[in-house]
Design a protein around this motif. Sequence first.
Motif, PDB file in Angstrom:
ATOM      1  N   TYR A   4      83.098  14.337   9.041  1.00  0.00           N
ATOM      2  CA  TYR A   4      81.694  14.074   8.679  1.00  0.00           C
ATOM      3  C   TYR A   4      81.196  14.995   7.561  1.00  0.00           C
ATOM      4  CZ  TYR A   4      76.766  12.880   9.171  1.00  0.00           C
ATOM      5  OH  TYR A   4      75.499  12.452   8.920  1.00  0.00           O
ATOM      6  N   PRO A   5      81.514  16.312   7.588  1.00  0.00           N
ATOM      7  CA  PRO A   5      81.084  17.164   6.466  1.00  0.00           C
ATOM      8  C   PRO A   5      81.647  16.694   5.126  1.00  0.00           C
ATOM      9  CG  PRO A   5      81.765  18.509   8.334  1.00  0.00           C
ATOM     10  CD  PRO A   5      82.150  17.098   8.667  1.00  0.00           C
ATOM     11  N   ASN A   6      82.881  16.146   5.153  1.00  0.00           N
ATOM     12  CA  ASN A   6      83.448  15.633   3.910  1.00  0.00           C
ATOM     13  C   ASN A   6      82.678  14.424   3.402  1.00  0.00           C
ATOM     14  OD1 ASN A   6      86.174  16.551   5.700  1.00  0.00           O
ATOM     15  ND2 ASN A   6      85.954  17.418   3.663  1.00  0.00           N
ATOM     16  N   LEU A   7      82.231  13.552   4.337  1.00  0.00           N
ATOM     17  CA  LEU A   7      81.408  12.405   3.945  1.00  0.00           C
ATOM     18  C   LEU A   7      80.118  12.878   3.289  1.00  0.00           C
ATOM     19  CD1 LEU A   7      80.676   9.384   3.925  1.00  0.00           C
ATOM     20  CD2 LEU A   7      79.771   9.685   6.239  1.00  0.00           C
ATOM     21  N   ILE A   8      79.479  13.867   3.887  1.00  0.00           N
ATOM     22  CA  ILE A   8      78.237  14.417   3.318  1.00  0.00           C
ATOM     23  C   ILE A   8      78.514  15.016   1.938  1.00  0.00           C
ATOM     24  CG2 ILE A   8      76.421  16.137   3.618  1.00  0.00           C
ATOM     25  CD1 ILE A   8      76.235  13.754   5.510  1.00  0.00           C
ATOM     26  N   SER A   9      79.638  15.716   1.810  1.00  0.00           N
ATOM     27  CA  SER A   9      79.995  16.302   0.517  1.00  0.00           C
ATOM     28  C   SER A   9      80.203  15.214  -0.535  1.00  0.00           C
ATOM     29  CB  SER A   9      81.265  17.140   0.664  1.00  0.00           C
ATOM     30  OG  SER A   9      81.681  17.651  -0.584  1.00  0.00           O
ATOM     31  N   ILE A  10      80.876  14.131  -0.142  1.00  0.00           N
ATOM     32  CA  ILE A  10      81.089  13.013  -1.073  1.00  0.00           C
ATOM     33  C   ILE A  10      79.751  12.469  -1.560  1.00  0.00           C
ATOM     34  CG2 ILE A  10      81.908  10.634  -1.227  1.00  0.00           C
ATOM     35  CD1 ILE A  10      84.177  11.449   0.700  1.00  0.00           C
TER      36      ILE A  10
ATOM     37  N   HIS B  17      77.925  14.872  -3.927  1.00  0.00           N
ATOM     38  CA  HIS B  17      78.492  14.879  -5.276  1.00  0.00           C
ATOM     39  C   HIS B  17      78.237  13.558  -5.993  1.00  0.00           C
ATOM     40  CE1 HIS B  17      80.643  18.408  -3.683  1.00  0.00           C
ATOM     41  NE2 HIS B  17      80.651  18.796  -4.937  1.00  0.00           N
ATOM     42  N   CYS B  18      78.148  12.469  -5.235  1.00  0.00           N
ATOM     43  CA  CYS B  18      77.783  11.192  -5.852  1.00  0.00           C
ATOM     44  C   CYS B  18      76.378  11.256  -6.430  1.00  0.00           C
ATOM     45  CB  CYS B  18      77.872  10.049  -4.827  1.00  0.00           C
ATOM     46  SG  CYS B  18      79.559   9.494  -4.519  1.00  0.00           S
ATOM     47  N   LEU B  19      75.491  12.007  -5.782  1.00  0.00           N
ATOM     48  CA  LEU B  19      74.129  12.163  -6.306  1.00  0.00           C
ATOM     49  C   LEU B  19      74.136  12.854  -7.674  1.00  0.00           C
ATOM     50  CD1 LEU B  19      72.153  13.295  -3.117  1.00  0.00           C
ATOM     51  CD2 LEU B  19      71.966  11.112  -4.295  1.00  0.00           C
ATOM     52  N   GLN B  20      75.165  13.663  -7.919  1.00  0.00           N
ATOM     53  CA  GLN B  20      75.239  14.396  -9.178  1.00  0.00           C
ATOM     54  C   GLN B  20      76.043  13.664 -10.240  1.00  0.00           C
ATOM     55  OE1 GLN B  20      76.244  18.638  -8.380  1.00  0.00           O
ATOM     56  NE2 GLN B  20      76.009  18.096  -6.237  1.00  0.00           N
TER      57      GLN B  20
ATOM     58  N   GLY C 243      79.554   7.211 -21.191  1.00  0.00           N
ATOM     59  CA  GLY C 243      80.727   7.368 -20.341  1.00  0.00           C
ATOM     60  C   GLY C 243      80.447   7.421 -18.863  1.00  0.00           C
ATOM     61  N   SER C 244      79.205   7.166 -18.445  1.00  0.00           N
ATOM     62  CA  SER C 244      78.884   7.255 -17.013  1.00  0.00           C
ATOM     63  C   SER C 244      79.610   6.186 -16.207  1.00  0.00           C
ATOM     64  CB  SER C 244      77.372   7.153 -16.806  1.00  0.00           C
ATOM     65  OG  SER C 244      76.882   5.914 -17.293  1.00  0.00           O
ATOM     66  N   LEU C 245      79.756   4.977 -16.796  1.00  0.00           N
ATOM     67  CA  LEU C 245      80.464   3.911 -16.081  1.00  0.00           C
ATOM     68  C   LEU C 245      81.898   4.315 -15.793  1.00  0.00           C
ATOM     69  CD1 LEU C 245      80.710   1.036 -14.971  1.00  0.00           C
ATOM     70  CD2 LEU C 245      81.219   0.266 -17.294  1.00  0.00           C
ATOM     71  N   GLN C 246      82.546   4.994 -16.737  1.00  0.00           N
ATOM     72  CA  GLN C 246      83.930   5.401 -16.549  1.00  0.00           C
ATOM     73  C   GLN C 246      84.080   6.401 -15.393  1.00  0.00           C
ATOM     74  OE1 GLN C 246      82.505   5.032 -19.568  1.00  0.00           O
ATOM     75  NE2 GLN C 246      83.661   3.203 -20.100  1.00  0.00           N
ATOM     76  N   HIS C 247      83.072   7.238 -15.182  1.00  0.00           N
ATOM     77  CA  HIS C 247      83.118   8.166 -14.044  1.00  0.00           C
ATOM     78  C   HIS C 247      83.183   7.392 -12.728  1.00  0.00           C
ATOM     79  CE1 HIS C 247      81.721  10.979 -17.131  1.00  0.00           C
ATOM     80  NE2 HIS C 247      82.059  11.966 -16.315  1.00  0.00           N
ATOM     81  N   TRP C 248      82.345   6.367 -12.615  1.00  0.00           N
ATOM     82  CA  TRP C 248      82.318   5.577 -11.374  1.00  0.00           C
ATOM     83  C   TRP C 248      83.586   4.747 -11.231  1.00  0.00           C
ATOM     84  CZ3 TRP C 248      78.974   6.680  -7.683  1.00  0.00           C
ATOM     85  CH2 TRP C 248      77.790   7.345  -8.037  1.00  0.00           C
ATOM     86  N   GLN C 249      84.138   4.258 -12.353  1.00  0.00           N
ATOM     87  CA  GLN C 249      85.400   3.518 -12.287  1.00  0.00           C
ATOM     88  C   GLN C 249      86.530   4.425 -11.812  1.00  0.00           C
ATOM     89  OE1 GLN C 249      85.678   1.999 -16.291  1.00  0.00           O
ATOM     90  NE2 GLN C 249      84.897  -0.014 -15.712  1.00  0.00           N
ATOM     91  N   LEU C 250      86.533   5.660 -12.281  1.00  0.00           N
ATOM     92  CA  LEU C 250      87.563   6.604 -11.855  1.00  0.00           C
ATOM     93  C   LEU C 250      87.476   6.849 -10.354  1.00  0.00           C
ATOM     94  CD1 LEU C 250      89.781   8.689 -12.383  1.00  0.00           C
ATOM     95  CD2 LEU C 250      87.991  10.345 -12.949  1.00  0.00           C
ATOM     96  N   LEU C 251      86.262   7.072  -9.851  1.00  0.00           N
ATOM     97  CA  LEU C 251      86.076   7.282  -8.414  1.00  0.00           C
ATOM     98  C   LEU C 251      86.550   6.060  -7.629  1.00  0.00           C
ATOM     99  CD1 LEU C 251      84.982   8.948  -6.067  1.00  0.00           C
ATOM    100  CD2 LEU C 251      82.725   7.959  -6.498  1.00  0.00           C
ATOM    101  N   ASP C 252      86.221   4.871  -8.127  1.00  0.00           N
ATOM    102  CA  ASP C 252      86.637   3.627  -7.464  1.00  0.00           C
ATOM    103  C   ASP C 252      88.160   3.532  -7.413  1.00  0.00           C
ATOM    104  OD1 ASP C 252      86.675   1.080  -6.369  1.00  0.00           O
ATOM    105  OD2 ASP C 252      86.334   0.084  -8.272  1.00  0.00           O
ATOM    106  N   ARG C 253      88.824   3.847  -8.518  1.00  0.00           N
ATOM    107  CA  ARG C 253      90.277   3.724  -8.575  1.00  0.00           C
ATOM    108  C   ARG C 253      90.965   4.755  -7.682  1.00  0.00           C
ATOM    109  NH1 ARG C 253      91.101   2.589 -15.102  1.00  0.00           N
ATOM    110  NH2 ARG C 253      90.122   0.522 -15.096  1.00  0.00           N
ATOM    111  N   ILE C 254      90.415   5.960  -7.611  1.00  0.00           N
ATOM    112  CA  ILE C 254      90.980   6.972  -6.706  1.00  0.00           C
ATOM    113  C   ILE C 254      90.914   6.489  -5.268  1.00  0.00           C
ATOM    114  CG2 ILE C 254      90.606   9.285  -5.769  1.00  0.00           C
ATOM    115  CD1 ILE C 254      89.736  10.150  -8.581  1.00  0.00           C
TER     116      ILE C 254
END
Length: 962
Positions: free
Chosen positions: A373-379, A382-385, A393-404
């Motif tokens: 659960y703490p890891n979920l909160i951390s995720i 960090h998504c808020l940031q 390049g903001s879209l590419q950041h979200w694409q990278l997270l999606d691909r990971i």
Amino acid sequence: MPPRKRTRPGLGFLCCFGSSEPPEINLKDSVPLQLLEFSAPMPPAEELHARFSELVDELDLTDKNREAMFALPDEKKWQIYCSKKKEQEDPNKLATSWPDYYIDRINSMAAMQTLFAFDEEEMEMRNKVVEDLKTALRTQPMRFVTRFIELDGLTCLLNFLRSMDYETSESRVHTSVIGCIKALMNNSQGRAHVLAHPQSINTISQSLRTENIKTKVAVLEILGAVCLVPDGHKKVLQAMAHYQKYAAERTRFQTLLNELDKNTGRYRDEVNLKTAIMSFINAVLNAGAGEDNLEFRLHLRYEFLMLGIQPVIDKLREHENATLDRHLDFFEMVRNEDDSELAKRFDATHVDTKSAGAMFELIKKKLSHTDAYPNLISILQHCLQMPYKRGGGSLQHWQLLDRILQQLVLQDDKGEDPDAAPLDNFSVKNIIRMLVNENEVKQWRDQAEKFRKDHMELLGKLERKERECETKTTEKEDMMKTLNKMKDKLQREGVELRSAREQVLDLSSRINDNVINGTIWNDIDDLRAFKILDLKDIEKMFSAYQRQQKETGSMDDIYVSTRKVKELSVIDGRRAQNCVILLSKLKMSNEEIKRAILEMDEREELAKDMLEQLLKFIPEKSDIDLLEEHKHELERMARADRFLFEMSRIDHYQQRLQALFFKKKFAERLAETKPKVEALLSASREVVRSKRLTQILEVVLAFGNFMNKGQRGNAYGFKVSSLNKIADTKSSIDRNITMLHYLIMIVEKNYNDTLHIQDDLSSVPEAAKVNLSELEKEVHNMKSGLKALEAELQYQQSRTRERGDKFVAVIGDFITVAGFSFSELEDQLSEAKDQFTKSLKHFGEEEGRMQPDEFFGIFDTFLQSFSEARQDLENMQRRKDEEERRARMEAMLKEQRERERRAKKSGASDEVGGEFDDLVSALRSGEVFDKDLNKFKRNRKRSVNQLVEGGGRERAVTKVNY
């Protein structure tokens, strides 16, 4: 064995073993073989068997067909042998009996298409060459295919596909070239060769870009069938990723979804293409890793759902085509099964993957009270940031997270990705191993830290015990020492203070600044002396004095405060400070502010919020009196004091400011108030006039009288406050059904038009927000403000106006316009209140007992519940339809399996395994999916294994280095 139901030109000898009757031999041109007069007598049985075995080996048949061939009578064997030999010796066919001819012709065609424009006749001749090659690949002996592979014929075909000009790509030639590749794959050695080629599937996928529907269908059938063979599925996914770049698609499969949704107006071609697309999609979803990997199927299906496949599927039902519906049914059946399986993991009945909120709540519930659960909160933190603005390049950041995340879910224990890997050199296994090692080290450190803390805590307890014992014995001594120290300190400080008084000028004898005029002090400027003084040396010399100054303020502070006294201020300090802050925001001089007020802000320099703040700094009578006493010292006044003094010189300053603020706010207040009055008026009329509402109340009353019969007698009506109770009354048979659901079913069946009740009561939701008391208060305040404005106008008209004063002209015009608008509002409010009273009386409610927000809030809640209940019923009906469709499909499959069982029992099965064409045909018709999920997977694996094994008669594959 009866003949096959499905005939196909080009199968040659593969379809001639249907019964005990002498078989009809079909050649490549589908002309029945005529009875031949043998040019030589039939050899002895042993020699005939040897020759015939050589012929059969060249045909690359499966075990089943080989047995059928050898079971023929000797006369039939000799007839077939002679026919084939005669064909091979035909001088007219000698040139075209070898692949060299076709490869040279195709290479020549590829080279000439960039140099010449071909007419229709020439294009037809080119197509005939390719069609002949396709036929040869199907019917010629095995040595033809082997020779074709050795001469790199596949690369010849692929190069032709890659170099096609537009005219050729839209012609039948394109379709025929794809047909040649398909024919090559119908041979076991050719199929292995195509799959081993590093670029073959990618190049074939590029042909999807043509507008030629037949070519698209042929390509999709090849790709779909390749999905079903071992190691083919991932190649197809990689090919679709390749096509995404080749066709500049925004996302993978985008072209397919566009084609699936496109309406061409040509029914047959359109249905054929859409059937091919759906069969391909089903193959992609359920073959390869999709056979037994729920996560993989969900992963791929999300891609299609994000592209909008579900509404397209609903639209495709309108074609009413049995084969297409078969594929649509299978898609939805597997999707429902997977959704149910996913929901079980979260102990739920359904997971709404369209709702981010719903999915988050499920994950939160699943991980709450776990170490993750703490890891979920951390995720989430960090998504808020993460960057969220468009571009940059903001879209590419979200694409990278999606691909990971995709690779975290899909990658297996060996570090292999079943899909085309979105990130290279990303090993989940290695990363997890590293994290596990880090966690072990962290646990060891935590244990060591805990041991250290426990040890320190024990030592602390021992020390506290020792200190308690020492404290008891020394408490009296310490008290005496403290008193003596305080005494000594007071004595020292007394001496120092006396010394300071002797050395420093007595500040109590200073001359006040209001009497320095005419004295020497008026010409003295101590700033000049400060420039030559060594302040550090003074501090060192007179340290006792300096310690005293640290308590009362430094020399600089004393000097500044002394200088500040010269600036006159009689206003309260905090109020003056706030006034200065406001003036700094205005960025206007006192003269400019005065002019703007006299002109009633004709130039629009004073914003509404600034006027509201200025009203907080109206000079009070006490301020004015004090400021008047010092009006001869205007230049010495502080900024706030001078501002208030100059504003107080404007006649009726406060009334002017209030009038200006009222004028600027009037339109805004009117715009906020009028919609509320209109909503109240409209809603009061709507509930009275609505026949649909009357119909619903009539049915509800009938429900109530029936259910309460024998208890309270028949009622003639009910309080509207009881209306929403029907949403809480649940059925004793099905707790998911309420009386409101039942009401809607009755209305839908008998009064269908009443379902559109929201159209009658469109103003009710807004009226439910209206607080009549606050509304009346606001209208009253506006009326009072106008009256105050009129009174001030009369006053200003009666006095002599100074230059630049435009109050009378501006406010006079404003009152004329605003008075008319307000009168209209006031009349409308009066009418709305009358209509509301009538609506209360209409429903039997007592006047004054219920306010509009409560009365209309009841109907607003009912409308919302009504809409939600309708949606519930639609969802229930949709689930019911899906269950019925699934039941029909299962019954159909059961019937088909029973037919297959009976056919197998009678020895009359017409299934021929091991043929790529058969796999394509089964994929096209949907037969390959005609199993329930478990049997479907098992049988599909069996059929694919048969395809690869080729009846145990596979020959060595010719290896070609690329």
